[in-house]
Design an enzyme around this catalytic site. Structure first.
Site, mmCIF file in Angstrom:
data_model
loop_
_atom_site.group_PDB
_atom_site.id
_atom_site.type_symbol
_atom_site.label_atom_id
_atom_site.label_comp_id
_atom_site.label_asym_id
_atom_site.label_seq_id
_atom_site.Cartn_x
_atom_site.Cartn_y
_atom_site.Cartn_z
ATOM 1 N N ASN A 100 -20.921 12.188 -24.813
ATOM 2 C CA ASN A 100 -21.297 10.672 -24.354
ATOM 3 C C ASN A 100 -22.344 9.959 -25.169
ATOM 4 N N PRO A 133 -27.109 2.988 -18.665
ATOM 5 C CA PRO A 133 -27.578 4.163 -17.963
ATOM 6 C C PRO A 133 -26.711 5.456 -18.120
ATOM 7 N N GLU A 192 -7.080 5.744 -6.429
ATOM 8 C CA GLU A 192 -8.317 5.684 -6.484
ATOM 9 C C GLU A 192 -8.793 6.480 -7.829
ATOM 10 N N SER A 193 -9.447 5.937 -8.959
ATOM 11 C CA SER A 193 -9.593 6.665 -9.992
ATOM 12 C C SER A 193 -10.896 6.764 -10.241
ATOM 13 N N TYR A 236 -12.819 12.939 -6.366
ATOM 14 C CA TYR A 236 -11.730 12.493 -6.960
ATOM 15 C C TYR A 236 -10.656 13.464 -7.509
ATOM 16 N N THR A 246 -4.647 14.003 -14.061
ATOM 17 C CA THR A 246 -5.800 13.850 -14.938
ATOM 18 C C THR A 246 -6.042 15.294 -15.320
ATOM 19 N N ASP A 247 -6.926 15.330 -16.389
ATOM 20 C CA ASP A 247 -7.250 16.639 -16.888
ATOM 21 C C ASP A 247 -8.456 17.272 -15.856
ATOM 22 N N GLU A 248 -9.060 16.299 -15.078
ATOM 23 C CA GLU A 248 -9.948 16.749 -14.002
ATOM 24 C C GLU A 248 -9.687 17.900 -13.229
ATOM 25 N N LYS A 279 -6.817 14.641 -6.506
ATOM 26 C CA LYS A 279 -5.639 14.427 -7.531
ATOM 27 C C LYS A 279 -5.142 15.808 -7.569
ATOM 28 N N GLY A 287 -22.611 17.032 -9.673
ATOM 29 C CA GLY A 287 -21.422 17.763 -9.908
ATOM 30 C C GLY A 287 -20.899 17.649 -11.335
ATOM 31 N N ASP A 313 0.964 -1.214 -0.103
ATOM 32 C CA ASP A 313 -0.144 -0.196 -0.161
ATOM 33 C C ASP A 313 0.993 1.469 0.059
HETATM 34 P P1 NAD Z 1 -7.152 2.149 -12.106
HETATM 35 O O1 NAD Z 1 -8.068 2.299 -11.049
HETATM 36 O O2 NAD Z 1 -7.520 1.173 -13.249
HETATM 37 O O3 NAD Z 1 -5.808 1.424 -11.329
HETATM 38 C C1 NAD Z 1 -5.483 1.975 -10.357
HETATM 39 C C2 NAD Z 1 -4.209 0.900 -9.632
HETATM 40 O O4 NAD Z 1 -3.889 1.476 -8.396
HETATM 41 C C3 NAD Z 1 -4.989 -0.558 -9.263
HETATM 42 O O5 NAD Z 1 -4.170 -1.378 -9.600
HETATM 43 C C4 NAD Z 1 -5.007 -0.406 -7.792
HETATM 44 O O6 NAD Z 1 -4.986 -1.583 -6.931
HETATM 45 C C5 NAD Z 1 -3.922 0.447 -7.323
HETATM 46 N N1 NAD Z 1 -3.778 1.022 -6.006
HETATM 47 C C6 NAD Z 1 -4.865 1.818 -5.478
HETATM 48 N N2 NAD Z 1 -4.876 2.214 -4.385
HETATM 49 C C7 NAD Z 1 -3.555 1.832 -4.075
HETATM 50 C C8 NAD Z 1 -2.879 2.061 -2.758
HETATM 51 N N3 NAD Z 1 -3.344 2.632 -1.652
HETATM 52 N N4 NAD Z 1 -1.534 1.562 -2.902
HETATM 53 C C9 NAD Z 1 -0.984 0.917 -4.052
HETATM 54 N N5 NAD Z 1 -1.683 0.785 -5.245
HETATM 55 C C10 NAD Z 1 -2.924 1.184 -5.191
HETATM 56 O O7 NAD Z 1 -6.703 3.338 -12.632
HETATM 57 P P2 NAD Z 1 -6.352 4.069 -14.042
HETATM 58 O O8 NAD Z 1 -7.419 4.273 -14.852
HETATM 59 O O9 NAD Z 1 -5.240 3.001 -14.398
HETATM 60 O O10 NAD Z 1 -5.513 5.299 -13.704
HETATM 61 C C11 NAD Z 1 -4.243 5.366 -13.321
HETATM 62 C C12 NAD Z 1 -3.933 6.744 -12.734
HETATM 63 O O11 NAD Z 1 -3.933 7.508 -14.063
HETATM 64 C C13 NAD Z 1 -4.337 7.336 -11.685
HETATM 65 O O12 NAD Z 1 -3.626 8.063 -11.128
HETATM 66 C C14 NAD Z 1 -5.574 8.314 -12.544
HETATM 67 O O13 NAD Z 1 -5.735 9.446 -11.941
HETATM 68 C C15 NAD Z 1 -4.828 8.629 -13.810
HETATM 69 N N6 NAD Z 1 -5.592 9.104 -14.794
HETATM 70 C C16 NAD Z 1 -6.451 7.904 -15.274
HETATM 71 C C17 NAD Z 1 -7.019 8.427 -16.429
HETATM 72 C C18 NAD Z 1 -8.313 7.323 -17.250
HETATM 73 O O14 NAD Z 1 -8.916 7.765 -18.102
HETATM 74 N N7 NAD Z 1 -8.333 6.310 -16.518
HETATM 75 C C19 NAD Z 1 -6.764 9.635 -17.175
HETATM 76 C C20 NAD Z 1 -5.811 10.527 -16.643
HETATM 77 C C21 NAD Z 1 -5.212 10.008 -15.442
HETATM 78 O O1 DAU Z 2 -10.657 12.875 -17.804
HETATM 79 C C1 DAU Z 2 -9.887 11.832 -17.258
HETATM 80 C C2 DAU Z 2 -10.629 10.911 -16.169
HETATM 81 O O2 DAU Z 2 -11.421 10.090 -16.861
HETATM 82 C C3 DAU Z 2 -9.691 10.065 -15.111
HETATM 83 O O3 DAU Z 2 -9.004 11.063 -14.531
HETATM 84 C C4 DAU Z 2 -10.716 9.298 -14.432
HETATM 85 O O4 DAU Z 2 -9.780 8.388 -13.559
HETATM 86 C C5 DAU Z 2 -11.426 8.551 -15.492
HETATM 87 O O5 DAU Z 2 -12.236 7.502 -14.678
HETATM 88 C C6 DAU Z 2 -12.462 9.167 -16.100
HETATM 89 O O6 DAU Z 2 -13.147 10.140 -15.433
HETATM 90 P P1 DAU Z 2 -14.948 10.003 -16.194
HETATM 91 O O7 DAU Z 2 -15.491 10.529 -15.190
HETATM 92 O O8 DAU Z 2 -14.593 11.221 -17.305
HETATM 93 O O9 DAU Z 2 -15.020 8.618 -16.848
HETATM 94 P P2 DAU Z 2 -16.177 7.707 -16.670
HETATM 95 O O10 DAU Z 2 -15.951 6.529 -17.640
HETATM 96 O O11 DAU Z 2 -16.600 7.194 -15.298
HETATM 97 O O12 DAU Z 2 -17.377 8.509 -17.266
HETATM 98 C C7 DAU Z 2 -17.394 8.949 -18.695
HETATM 99 C C8 DAU Z 2 -18.435 9.912 -18.820
HETATM 100 O O13 DAU Z 2 -19.655 8.963 -19.103
HETATM 101 C C9 DAU Z 2 -18.793 10.961 -17.698
HETATM 102 O O14 DAU Z 2 -19.336 11.899 -18.507
HETATM 103 C C10 DAU Z 2 -19.884 10.236 -17.142
HETATM 104 C C11 DAU Z 2 -20.657 9.243 -17.930
HETATM 105 N N1 DAU Z 2 -21.042 8.191 -17.556
HETATM 106 C C12 DAU Z 2 -20.491 7.159 -17.095
HETATM 107 C C13 DAU Z 2 -20.759 5.938 -16.474
HETATM 108 C C14 DAU Z 2 -19.881 4.878 -15.918
HETATM 109 C C15 DAU Z 2 -22.602 7.778 -18.083
HETATM 110 O O15 DAU Z 2 -23.243 8.450 -18.639
HETATM 111 N N2 DAU Z 2 -23.001 6.461 -17.434
HETATM 112 C C16 DAU Z 2 -22.356 5.724 -16.750
HETATM 113 O O16 DAU Z 2 -22.608 4.527 -16.340
#
Ligand code: NAD
Ligand code: DAU
Length: 376
Positions: free
Chosen positions: A281, A237, A84-85, A182, A133-135, A186, A315, A59
């Site tokens: 979306n 959904p 946590e993502s 989230y 992240t861009d968020e 970040k 939000g 961890d």
């Molecule tokens: P993910 O949720 O798929 O993976 C996260 C990983 O981190 C998992 O393997 C989990 O087990 C591990 N983890 C969680 N808590 C932990 C802890 N306390 N100690 C050690 N490991 C831990 O996430 P992802 O979508 O692959 O995103 C990875 C990174 O990229 C994140 O930092 C996220 O903010 C960033 N990011 C994601 C996106 C996206 O679209 N998914 C876009 C931009 C940035």
């Molecule tokens: O922009 C980067 C981010 O993109 C990362 O930092 C995050 O880790 C990653 O989860 C992602 O965030 P979003 O919230 O944009 O992704 P998500 O796939 O959850 O949702 C994408 C869009 O779709 C968002 O506008 C919410 C909508 N959505 C999502 C789900 C899961 C729905 O309408 N229905 C759904 O069931």
């Protein structure tokens, strides 16, 4: 080089680990992951026996364990993805996000600081690369779509959908304005990383990327969830009116950008990563329905009726749009895949890997892998 990649059993992390293990046989790649619900070592089956790869279950919040690991593995560089993502989970359980994303990042920073400052060369040749992240930039306004010309040589001439749903983008100097727990967590972790550079001189880099899609994404996120639901003819959904805009990048293009920035990026800089690929979306959902139905041999748009409008996410950020011109101009990165190709590959991957999906949705992968690495 001994490189620590955190969160390597997750979606993006597994692609980064695979790229580094394959591309750099002389590096030692240590994948550190807690294996939360989002971590799945099945994502790395193809490279798990490689000599230059090691998995450590831990961890990032465990400061003593991080200090031991830095020293035992003589870590030179860190690529920090563990987090946590998922935004929806952060709305229900913000504390877990503060713990992992803020305190976990701080624990890793401090462990790296203590170890690197104990060495004769100190920070020379070291690097702490934080994946954000861009968020963190908040949300952009949504106006009428208009065609745009991205700065990429390979994609500008193609038929790729290049629309911008507003006049503004997220730039590297855009003010931080996170809205969800989230993105607030970040943003906070980004501030800590920059503070470690400004205060202690740690060689840090931060990148902010747009929405990723591709194989091995946990099916709580829009694209894998909806592909699986269309396959099984379950409701889709759609939050609110489905009008929200996200900017999508194929995960392997993100991994390539991480590789380039880790090796060539300038210390203390921020780089935005994105492919100028904005989609509403509801439009992306229609592309998914069309593609899944075609690949499964169903009638065109046979499953449109699965679309189910549900209560909006609290939000809910309206529009994300990344300007990645700096990365393109300074380091020469550009996305390799057209969106249409990326979606086709992604849909086919999830449909061909139903066993992976079944293991993830049933939770079986957790029982198997977590126990394997406990008490080691
Ligand atoms: P993910 O949720 O798929 O993976 C996260 C990983 O981190 C998992 O393997 C989990 O087990 C591990 N983890 C969680 N808590 C932990 C802890 N306390 N100690 C050690 N490991 C831990 O996430 P992802 O979508 O692959 O995103 C990875 C990174 O990229 C994140 O930092 C996220 O903010 C960033 N990011 C994601 C996106 C996206 O679209 N998914 C876009 C931009 C940035
Ligand atoms: O922009 C980067 C981010 O993109 C990362 O930092 C995050 O880790 C990653 O989860 C992602 O965030 P979003 O919230 O944009 O992704 P998500 O796939 O959850 O949702 C994408 C869009 O779709 C968002 O506008 C919410 C909508 N959505 C999502 C789900 C899961 C729905 O309408 N229905 C759904 O069931």
């Amino acid at each position: 080089m001994n490189i620590l990649i955190t969160g390597g059993a997750g979606f993006i992390g597994s692609h980064v680990v695979r790229l580094f293990v394959n591309k750099y046989p002389s590096y030692k790649i240590i994948n550190l992951d807690k294996l939360t619900y989002a971590g799945n070592l099945e994502n790395l089956k193809d490279i798990e026996d490689r000599e230059n790869y090691k998995f450590v279950k831990a961890d990032i919040c465990d400061f003593d364990a991080m200090c031991r690991l830095m020293k035992d593995e003589a870590i030179d560089g860190i690529i920090h993805l563990a987090a946590e993502s998922h935004v929806d989970r952060s709305i229900k359980d913000p504390f877990t996000f503060a713990r992992t994303n803020v305190m976990g990042t701080l624990s890793l920073l401090q462990a790296a600081k203590l170890y690197w400052e104990s060495l004769p060369e100190r920070y020379e040749g070291k690097r702490f690369y934080h994946i954000s992240t861009d968020e963190v930039y908040g949300a952009l306004e949504l106006t009428h779509p208009k065609g745009i010309e991205p700065p990429f040589s390979t994609t500008a001439s193609s038929s790729q959908h290049h629309l911008a749903y507003g006049d503004t983008f997220f730039y590297e100097d855009t003010k931080y304005q996170p809205h969800s727990p989230y993105s607030a967590s970040k943003a906070s972790s980004d501030h800590f990383v920059r503070a470690y550079h400004d205060t202690y001189g740690m060689p840090t880099i931060v990148t902010n990327c747009s929405n990723n899609y591709g194989p091995y994404q946990f099916p709580e996120k829009l694209i894998p969830l909806f592909i699986n639901n269309i396959r099984h003819r379950k409701p889709l959904p759609v939050y609110g009116k489905g009008e929200n805009v996200r900017d999508w990048l194929y995960v392997e293009d993100h991994a390539r950008a991480i590789d380039l920035i880790f090796h060539k990026g300038k210390v203390a800089e921020t780089y935005n990563i994105g492919g100028f690929n904005e989609w509403k979306n509801i439009d992306i959902i229609k592309v998914l329905i069309k593609t899944v139905d075609r690949v499964l041999g169903r009638g065109e748009f046979e499953d449109l009726g699965l679309i189910t409008y549900v209560t909006d996410r609290a939000g809910h950020d309206m529009r994300y749009a990344i300007d990645s011109t700096k990365l393109q101009k300074e380091l020469g990165w550009e996305p390799s895949l057209q969106f249409e190709e990326g979606i086709e590959k992604t849909v086919r991957w999830y449909l061909d890997n139903q066993k992976w999906m079944d293991n993830v949705t049933s939770g079986d992968y957790q029982n198997y892998y977590s126990s394997m690495y406990d008490n080691r």
